[in-house]
Design a protein around this motif. Sequence first.
Motif, PDB file in Angstrom:
ATOM      1  N   LEU A 234      52.084  39.895  34.603  1.00  0.00           N
ATOM      2  CA  LEU A 234      50.813  40.579  35.324  1.00  0.00           C
ATOM      3  C   LEU A 234      49.602  41.227  34.731  1.00  0.00           C
ATOM      4  CD1 LEU A 234      50.035  41.511  38.374  1.00  0.00           C
ATOM      5  CD2 LEU A 234      51.332  43.857  38.047  1.00  0.00           C
TER       6      LEU A 234
ATOM      7  N   PHE B 168      39.022  42.504  43.407  1.00  0.00           N
ATOM      8  CA  PHE B 168      40.364  42.272  43.841  1.00  0.00           C
ATOM      9  C   PHE B 168      40.542  40.581  44.005  1.00  0.00           C
ATOM     10  CE2 PHE B 168      43.393  40.995  47.266  1.00  0.00           C
ATOM     11  CZ  PHE B 168      44.544  41.627  46.633  1.00  0.00           C
TER      12      PHE B 168
ATOM     13  N   SER C 184      47.699  38.887  32.965  1.00  0.00           N
ATOM     14  CA  SER C 184      46.548  38.160  33.797  1.00  0.00           C
ATOM     15  C   SER C 184      45.506  38.912  34.441  1.00  0.00           C
ATOM     16  CB  SER C 184      47.492  37.878  35.205  1.00  0.00           C
ATOM     17  OG  SER C 184      48.612  37.065  34.999  1.00  0.00           O
ATOM     18  N   LEU C 185      45.876  40.261  34.622  1.00  0.00           N
ATOM     19  CA  LEU C 185      44.627  41.289  35.145  1.00  0.00           C
ATOM     20  C   LEU C 185      43.945  41.436  33.925  1.00  0.00           C
ATOM     21  CD1 LEU C 185      47.042  44.083  37.016  1.00  0.00           C
ATOM     22  CD2 LEU C 185      45.629  42.008  38.023  1.00  0.00           C
TER      23      LEU C 185
ATOM     24  N   SER D 239      43.005  35.166  39.090  1.00  0.00           N
ATOM     25  CA  SER D 239      43.541  35.134  37.695  1.00  0.00           C
ATOM     26  C   SER D 239      45.241  35.156  37.749  1.00  0.00           C
ATOM     27  CB  SER D 239      43.346  36.724  37.033  1.00  0.00           C
ATOM     28  OG  SER D 239      42.080  36.887  37.180  1.00  0.00           O
ATOM     29  N   PHE D 240      45.863  36.016  38.655  1.00  0.00           N
ATOM     30  CA  PHE D 240      47.235  36.161  38.594  1.00  0.00           C
ATOM     31  C   PHE D 240      47.930  34.586  39.257  1.00  0.00           C
ATOM     32  CE2 PHE D 240      51.420  36.887  40.600  1.00  0.00           C
ATOM     33  CZ  PHE D 240      52.259  37.186  39.450  1.00  0.00           C
TER      34      PHE D 240
ATOM     35  N   GLY E 136      41.532  38.768  33.899  1.00  0.00           N
ATOM     36  CA  GLY E 136      40.568  39.113  35.253  1.00  0.00           C
ATOM     37  C   GLY E 136      39.498  40.163  34.952  1.00  0.00           C
ATOM     38  N   PHE E 137      39.853  40.941  34.289  1.00  0.00           N
ATOM     39  CA  PHE E 137      38.828  42.265  34.185  1.00  0.00           C
ATOM     40  C   PHE E 137      37.799  41.811  33.152  1.00  0.00           C
ATOM     41  CE2 PHE E 137      41.981  45.318  35.896  1.00  0.00           C
ATOM     42  CZ  PHE E 137      41.104  45.931  36.934  1.00  0.00           C
TER      43      PHE E 137
ATOM     44  N   ALA F  59      40.137  33.507  36.911  1.00  0.00           N
ATOM     45  CA  ALA F  59      39.038  34.474  37.129  1.00  0.00           C
ATOM     46  C   ALA F  59      37.635  33.721  37.164  1.00  0.00           C
ATOM     47  CB  ALA F  59      39.229  35.564  36.234  1.00  0.00           C
TER      48      ALA F  59
ATOM     49  N   LEU G 136      40.751  39.138  40.523  1.00  0.00           N
ATOM     50  CA  LEU G 136      42.298  39.565  40.101  1.00  0.00           C
ATOM     51  C   LEU G 136      43.370  38.737  40.664  1.00  0.00           C
ATOM     52  CD1 LEU G 136      41.995  43.275  39.668  1.00  0.00           C
ATOM     53  CD2 LEU G 136      41.617  41.580  37.808  1.00  0.00           C
TER      54      LEU G 136
ATOM     55  N   LEU H 251      53.280  45.743  43.993  1.00  0.00           N
ATOM     56  CA  LEU H 251      52.305  44.587  44.605  1.00  0.00           C
ATOM     57  C   LEU H 251      52.907  43.857  45.580  1.00  0.00           C
ATOM     58  CD1 LEU H 251      51.466  43.111  41.080  1.00  0.00           C
ATOM     59  CD2 LEU H 251      50.059  43.957  42.854  1.00  0.00           C
TER      60      LEU H 251
ATOM     61  N   ALA I  30      44.871  32.434  33.262  1.00  0.00           N
ATOM     62  CA  ALA I  30      44.229  33.564  34.038  1.00  0.00           C
ATOM     63  C   ALA I  30      42.808  33.370  34.017  1.00  0.00           C
ATOM     64  CB  ALA I  30      44.792  34.811  33.708  1.00  0.00           C
TER      65      ALA I  30
END
Lengths: 202, 202, 202
Positions: free
Chosen positions: B67, B32, B70-71, B38-39, B74-75, B21, B35, A122, B17
């Motif tokens: 991470l 992207f 957070s991801l 979110s992070f 986001g997803f 998002a 995401l 990252l 997050a």
Amino acid sequence: MISLPYALDLAGTFVFALSGAMAGVKHKLDLFGVLVLSFAAANTGGIVRDILIGAVPPGAISDWHYLGVSLAAGFVTFYFPARITQRWNPVLLFDAAGLALFAVVGAQKALVYGLNPVMATLLGMLTGIGGGMARDILLAEIPTVLRTDLYALAALAGAAIVVVANVLQLPPGPAALVGAAFCFALRVLAIRRHWRLPVARV
Amino acid sequence: MISLPYALDLAGTFVFALSGAMAGVKHKLDLFGVLVLSFAAANTGGIVRDILIGAVPPGAISDWHYLGVSLAAGFVTFYFPARITQRWNPVLLFDAAGLALFAVVGAQKALVYGLNPVMATLLGMLTGIGGGMARDILLAEIPTVLRTDLYALAALAGAAIVVVANVLQLPPGPAALVGAAFCFALRVLAIRRHWRLPVARV
Amino acid sequence: MISLPYALDLAGTFVFALSGAMAGVKHKLDLFGVLVLSFAAANTGGIVRDILIGAVPPGAISDWHYLGVSLAAGFVTFYFPARITQRWNPVLLFDAAGLALFAVVGAQKALVYGLNPVMATLLGMLTGIGGGMARDILLAEIPTVLRTDLYALAALAGAAIVVVANVLQLPPGPAALVGAAFCFALRVLAIRRHWRLPVARV
């Protein structure tokens, strides 16, 4: 004499600085503003990475060559914006090359400083895209990388190849070449074929 | 097995997050971009705090769980935004819980690193509100925390309770509980009753 | 008793905080938002400089006087905005004085931390202009320093005088006085005579 990676790094800095300077010229900034955008677009990614991994002062601050190259790009763009605009397609190619280079170099530096593989990947990506994000934030716009065609994903892929090779204990030189080539190819294809990431349906 | 504070910290990260998002989805960012938001919304407060107190690499960078969480948020938001929107009231409750947690944990970490009581309190608050500020800046908007209902003040109160207990040498565990509970209650009351800070008359 | 440079530094902090608070009041931020803008406008330049040179925690974080002075300016502006507006011309003079002081002090601190002359000059300038940039970014505007009258150039000149004197091993005290006086005079003249840097013709 300077080494090849260092020369490539300065070349990437120059091209990224062009993109910052062009954005500044378009927004009618004065000469100083254009130079700030040149420097910010070329160096913010690396500076933030260095702050995050504890490598202070960051390379772009302690080594004045990065500043010199950024300012040169800024002056050229400020006084001859038409010439840069006319060559925008080659600039995009160089920008893809700069992205590839920054992603690979950024991932390697994060690995050297002991970051874990996920975060090194990252931080490689951040090295590639951070400058463009700073450029857009300074212009009070949403960073284009957050809604554009595969820019960040290309950087992520290049950085990931370097990091995976490191985990597998493969030789770093060829890994860097493969990572950079893959990032470059993906980015150029994304431009040519207008590949984009999906947007959520709300 | 993971400890309770750590689990709570990750839970707070997840909820923050979600807010990042959702903001990204509303602004039509691509996957992207969502995401990244979110992070950023979940981790920027802690990252800036860690940089300021010299704790590099920051926890959110060196530990990949932040991470990952957070991801995940986001997803989920990107592919099922309607489900998050429908549950927005519970999300606000969790957000208040995340704020309470981050403020308390942030103040404690600043104290451990030797900051003076005033600044430890402020860094606790910054840990709570920094992510939301980064989210809004990335979207080229004025951070809502600068003009909204008692969000920052709740974080400040929670952090202050932890710091005052530390100065008075009271036991830290109960102080953290009281601080978090007070912050949570103040934030929830502010939402329910639309409490706001005054705006200057010009 | 406190030393003269320290008193001047706090005075500069107060004036810069006034500019942040006024911008916050104009944008209808609530009391908390105005106080955040006060602190950010007065201290971000120094904080970023300290992070870049590795002086953590930054002075503005570890010494609560900077916070206290910033908040005082914020409260005064919030509750008596008309009185600040009426005195805007003297405020601009004090702002020029703050710029001169921050540029000189910032360059000196960067030299102490071993930065090379070119970067020490730039970090001096950054100390002077960074707060105003943070203020504008928080308000989702393009930083005025990127397109305004000789603000940054005055800071650059003041910092350069300090650094050149250091390189030539001239005594630092008089050099600081000359640098600050030159920066102040240039800034005041630029305001009076509307001097501006050129904008590119596209």
